[in-house]
Structure formats: C-alpha cells, structure tokens
Design a protein around this motif. Structure first.
Motif, PDB file in Angstrom:
ATOM      1  N   VAL A   1       0.844  -1.186   0.000  1.00 30.12           N
ATOM      2  CA  VAL A   1       0.000   0.000   0.000  1.00 30.12           C
ATOM      3  C   VAL A   1       0.878   1.233   0.000  1.00 30.12           C
ATOM      4  O   VAL A   1       1.807   1.349   0.784  1.00 30.12           O
ATOM      5  CB  VAL A   1      -0.919   0.001   1.249  1.00 30.12           C
ATOM      6  CG1 VAL A   1      -1.754   1.258   1.298  1.00 30.12           C
ATOM      7  CG2 VAL A   1      -1.789  -1.234   1.282  1.00 30.12           C
ATOM      8  N   ASP A   2       0.571   2.144  -0.889  1.00 31.41           N
ATOM      9  CA  ASP A   2       1.262   3.429  -0.895  1.00 31.41           C
ATOM     10  C   ASP A   2       0.620   4.282   0.192  1.00 31.41           C
ATOM     11  O   ASP A   2      -0.558   4.644   0.096  1.00 31.41           O
ATOM     12  CB  ASP A   2       1.121   4.089  -2.269  1.00 31.41           C
ATOM     13  CG  ASP A   2       1.836   5.430  -2.350  1.00 31.41           C
ATOM     14  OD1 ASP A   2       2.477   5.834  -1.352  1.00 31.41           O
ATOM     15  OD2 ASP A   2       1.749   6.065  -3.410  1.00 31.41           O
ATOM     16  N   MET A   3       1.373   4.591   1.233  1.00 35.57           N
ATOM     17  CA  MET A   3       0.820   5.302   2.380  1.00 35.57           C
ATOM     18  C   MET A   3       0.424   6.738   2.045  1.00 35.57           C
ATOM     19  O   MET A   3      -0.219   7.402   2.826  1.00 35.57           O
ATOM     20  CB  MET A   3       1.820   5.294   3.552  1.00 35.57           C
ATOM     21  CG  MET A   3       2.096   3.897   4.084  1.00 35.57           C
ATOM     22  SD  MET A   3       0.599   2.968   4.513  1.00 35.57           S
ATOM     23  CE  MET A   3       0.099   3.797   5.991  1.00 35.57           C
ATOM     24  N   ARG A   4       0.787   7.233   0.875  1.00 39.24           N
ATOM     25  CA  ARG A   4       0.386   8.579   0.473  1.00 39.24           C
ATOM     26  C   ARG A   4      -0.854   8.537  -0.422  1.00 39.24           C
ATOM     27  O   ARG A   4      -1.299   9.554  -0.894  1.00 39.24           O
ATOM     28  CB  ARG A   4       1.537   9.260  -0.258  1.00 39.24           C
ATOM     29  CG  ARG A   4       2.749   9.468   0.634  1.00 39.24           C
ATOM     30  CD  ARG A   4       3.907   9.887  -0.173  1.00 39.24           C
ATOM     31  NE  ARG A   4       4.236   8.741  -1.035  1.00 39.24           N
ATOM     32  CZ  ARG A   4       5.358   8.533  -1.653  1.00 39.24           C
ATOM     33  NH1 ARG A   4       6.310   9.400  -1.560  1.00 39.24           N
ATOM     34  NH2 ARG A   4       5.574   7.474  -2.393  1.00 39.24           N
ATOM     35  N   ASP A   5      -1.389   7.346  -0.633  1.00 41.96           N
ATOM     36  CA  ASP A   5      -2.538   7.179  -1.514  1.00 41.96           C
ATOM     37  C   ASP A   5      -3.809   7.573  -0.766  1.00 41.96           C
ATOM     38  O   ASP A   5      -4.259   6.875   0.143  1.00 41.96           O
ATOM     39  CB  ASP A   5      -2.615   5.723  -1.985  1.00 41.96           C
ATOM     40  CG  ASP A   5      -3.744   5.477  -2.957  1.00 41.96           C
ATOM     41  OD1 ASP A   5      -4.391   6.449  -3.390  1.00 41.96           O
ATOM     42  OD2 ASP A   5      -3.975   4.304  -3.293  1.00 41.96           O
ATOM     43  N   MET A   6      -4.390   8.693  -1.163  1.00 41.20           N
ATOM     44  CA  MET A   6      -5.587   9.206  -0.492  1.00 41.20           C
ATOM     45  C   MET A   6      -6.780   8.275  -0.666  1.00 41.20           C
ATOM     46  O   MET A   6      -7.642   8.204   0.203  1.00 41.20           O
ATOM     47  CB  MET A   6      -5.916  10.612  -1.005  1.00 41.20           C
ATOM     48  CG  MET A   6      -4.903  11.672  -0.573  1.00 41.20           C
ATOM     49  SD  MET A   6      -4.649  11.732   1.222  1.00 41.20           S
ATOM     50  CE  MET A   6      -6.216  12.365   1.764  1.00 41.20           C
ATOM     51  N   LYS A   7      -6.824   7.514  -1.772  1.00 42.29           N
ATOM     52  CA  LYS A   7      -7.929   6.569  -1.980  1.00 42.29           C
ATOM     53  C   LYS A   7      -7.947   5.512  -0.883  1.00 42.29           C
ATOM     54  O   LYS A   7      -9.004   5.103  -0.431  1.00 42.29           O
ATOM     55  CB  LYS A   7      -7.824   5.913  -3.356  1.00 42.29           C
ATOM     56  CG  LYS A   7      -8.128   6.863  -4.506  1.00 42.29           C
ATOM     57  CD  LYS A   7      -8.178   6.127  -5.820  1.00 42.29           C
ATOM     58  CE  LYS A   7      -6.754   5.947  -6.299  1.00 42.29           C
ATOM     59  NZ  LYS A   7      -6.630   5.321  -7.606  1.00 42.29           N
ATOM     60  N   MET A   8      -6.761   5.099  -0.449  1.00 42.32           N
ATOM     61  CA  MET A   8      -6.683   4.097   0.604  1.00 42.32           C
ATOM     62  C   MET A   8      -7.255   4.657   1.901  1.00 42.32           C
ATOM     63  O   MET A   8      -8.043   4.011   2.579  1.00 42.32           O
ATOM     64  CB  MET A   8      -5.223   3.661   0.798  1.00 42.32           C
ATOM     65  CG  MET A   8      -5.035   2.495   1.758  1.00 42.32           C
ATOM     66  SD  MET A   8      -4.702   2.891   3.485  1.00 42.32           S
ATOM     67  CE  MET A   8      -3.305   3.948   3.400  1.00 42.32           C
ATOM     68  N   TYR A   9      -6.908   5.894   2.242  1.00 41.45           N
ATOM     69  CA  TYR A   9      -7.430   6.511   3.458  1.00 41.45           C
ATOM     70  C   TYR A   9      -8.948   6.699   3.378  1.00 41.45           C
ATOM     71  O   TYR A   9      -9.659   6.470   4.354  1.00 41.45           O
ATOM     72  CB  TYR A   9      -6.738   7.860   3.723  1.00 41.45           C
ATOM     73  CG  TYR A   9      -5.315   7.712   4.191  1.00 41.45           C
ATOM     74  CD1 TYR A   9      -5.034   7.159   5.427  1.00 41.45           C
ATOM     75  CD2 TYR A   9      -4.257   8.131   3.400  1.00 41.45           C
ATOM     76  CE1 TYR A   9      -3.728   7.026   5.869  1.00 41.45           C
ATOM     77  CE2 TYR A   9      -2.951   7.997   3.830  1.00 41.45           C
ATOM     78  CZ  TYR A   9      -2.695   7.442   5.063  1.00 41.45           C
ATOM     79  OH  TYR A   9      -1.405   7.314   5.497  1.00 41.45           O
ATOM     80  N   ARG A  10      -9.434   7.096   2.211  1.00 36.34           N
ATOM     81  CA  ARG A  10     -10.891   7.254   2.051  1.00 36.34           C
ATOM     82  C   ARG A  10     -11.597   5.917   2.227  1.00 36.34           C
ATOM     83  O   ARG A  10     -12.661   5.835   2.854  1.00 36.34           O
ATOM     84  CB  ARG A  10     -11.203   7.851   0.682  1.00 36.34           C
ATOM     85  CG  ARG A  10     -10.894   9.323   0.614  1.00 36.34           C
ATOM     86  CD  ARG A  10     -11.423   9.950  -0.676  1.00 36.34           C
ATOM     87  NE  ARG A  10     -10.912  11.297  -0.785  1.00 36.34           N
ATOM     88  CZ  ARG A  10      -9.972  11.678  -1.637  1.00 36.34           C
ATOM     89  NH1 ARG A  10      -9.479  10.829  -2.503  1.00 36.34           N
ATOM     90  NH2 ARG A  10      -9.545  12.915  -1.649  1.00 36.34           N
ATOM     91  N   ALA A  11     -11.019   4.855   1.679  1.00 32.09           N
ATOM     92  CA  ALA A  11     -11.628   3.531   1.807  1.00 32.09           C
ATOM     93  C   ALA A  11     -11.659   3.098   3.266  1.00 32.09           C
ATOM     94  O   ALA A  11     -12.649   2.532   3.735  1.00 32.09           O
ATOM     95  CB  ALA A  11     -10.861   2.514   0.960  1.00 32.09           C
ATOM     96  N   VAL A  12     -10.602   3.380   4.028  1.00 30.28           N
ATOM     97  CA  VAL A  12     -10.575   3.041   5.443  1.00 30.28           C
ATOM     98  C   VAL A  12     -11.634   3.837   6.187  1.00 30.28           C
ATOM     99  O   VAL A  12     -12.396   3.305   7.001  1.00 30.28           O
ATOM    100  CB  VAL A  12      -9.172   3.290   6.038  1.00 30.28           C
ATOM    101  CG1 VAL A  12      -9.185   3.186   7.553  1.00 30.28           C
ATOM    102  CG2 VAL A  12      -8.157   2.312   5.443  1.00 30.28           C
ATOM    103  N   LEU A  13     -11.703   5.147   5.915  1.00 31.03           N
ATOM    104  CA  LEU A  13     -12.712   5.982   6.579  1.00 31.03           C
ATOM    105  C   LEU A  13     -14.123   5.526   6.231  1.00 31.03           C
ATOM    106  O   LEU A  13     -14.999   5.466   7.111  1.00 31.03           O
ATOM    107  CB  LEU A  13     -12.517   7.451   6.193  1.00 31.03           C
ATOM    108  CG  LEU A  13     -11.334   8.151   6.862  1.00 31.03           C
ATOM    109  CD1 LEU A  13     -11.135   9.533   6.277  1.00 31.03           C
ATOM    110  CD2 LEU A  13     -11.535   8.225   8.365  1.00 31.03           C
ATOM    111  N   ASP A  14     -14.358   5.213   4.976  1.00 36.35           N
ATOM    112  CA  ASP A  14     -15.691   4.726   4.563  1.00 36.35           C
ATOM    113  C   ASP A  14     -16.024   3.433   5.291  1.00 36.35           C
ATOM    114  O   ASP A  14     -17.163   3.233   5.733  1.00 36.35           O
ATOM    115  CB  ASP A  14     -15.761   4.544   3.056  1.00 36.35           C
ATOM    116  CG  ASP A  14     -15.727   5.859   2.306  1.00 36.35           C
ATOM    117  OD1 ASP A  14     -15.983   6.915   2.927  1.00 36.35           O
ATOM    118  OD2 ASP A  14     -15.462   5.835   1.087  1.00 36.35           O
ATOM    119  N   GLY A  15     -15.051   2.557   5.418  1.00 34.53           N
ATOM    120  CA  GLY A  15     -15.268   1.301   6.120  1.00 34.53           C
ATOM    121  C   GLY A  15     -15.581   1.529   7.595  1.00 34.53           C
ATOM    122  O   GLY A  15     -16.461   0.882   8.163  1.00 34.53           O
TER     123      GLY A  15
END
Length: 125
Positions: free
Chosen positions: A107-121
């Motif tokens: 996981v690219d820790m700077r990837d905002m999509k990953m953070y959004r997916a975590v928040l959505d979850g």
C-alpha cells in the motif's frame, strides 16, 4: 557454590548470548541494508574459496541461500537470533556474495484513496 575454579551463579554467562555476540564480533547492526524478517537473500556468483576469510556461519548462509531465503528462515536453520543473521547478511552483502530484496509495501501510504476507503469502512460500522 561450586568447586574451586568453577563458575559461580553470579559469574555464569549464558552461551545462548555469548555465541551470537562472538559470531558478529559484538556488532548489533549490519553495515548496509535493513534486512527485515521477510527480506529475501540469494547467494550470487561462484561460491568463495576456503581462503575467502569467511566464518562457518557465513558459509552456511551462502549454502542455504542458493535458493531465496528470508531472514527468518535463515535464523531458524542456523539457530541464531534474527539480529545476528542481519549482521552476517550485511557482511555478505558488502562482499557482493548475496543480493537482498527488501519487502515491498503493498500500500502506498500517500494514496488518499486508501485513506478514504478506510474511513468509509469505519463509517459503515
């Protein structure tokens, strides 16, 4: 109390601690490389000759790493702590006798999509 000239409890040193210390000559970190537990090491080039000045543990690592092995696997085979294996691998890496592949982050820790997916979850809980 033990007999004359024998070790006493207060002077007894655990061989499980002394051996790694002696094998690494007191070093606790490799000169180069990080060597995580899942880092893969592979022996490269021709095996060194007997005059290469390598310790038995170095030679055993080279023998094991004819096929890629992780630091954890090497430590288990040699019955040595992973920290000791990291130092020995650093020695071999410096002599260009092994190549090392550090683990790649999935996981690219700077990837905002990953953070959004975590928040959505988390919101959906």
């Amino acid at each position: 109390m033990t007999g004359i000239g024998g070790p006493t409890d207060e002077h007894w040193v655990d061989p499980e601690i002394v051996r790694p210390y002696v094998v690494t000559r007191g070093r606790t970190q490799p000169a180069h490389g990080r060597f995580d537990l899942i880092s893969m090491a592979l022996a490269v080039g021709a095996p060194p000759g007997p005059d290469a000045g390598l310790d038995p543990e170095h030679l055993r690592i080279l023998q094991l790493c004819r096929e890629p092995k992780s630091v954890a696997e090497i430590a288990a085979h040699l019955n040595l702590p992973a920290g000791t294996i990291r130092v020995l691998l650093g020695d071999l890496f410096d002599r260009e006798l092994v190549s090392a592949q550090e683990p790649q982050s999935e996981v690219d820790m700077r990837d905002m999509k990953m953070y959004r997916a975590v928040l959505d979850g988390l919101r959906s809980l």
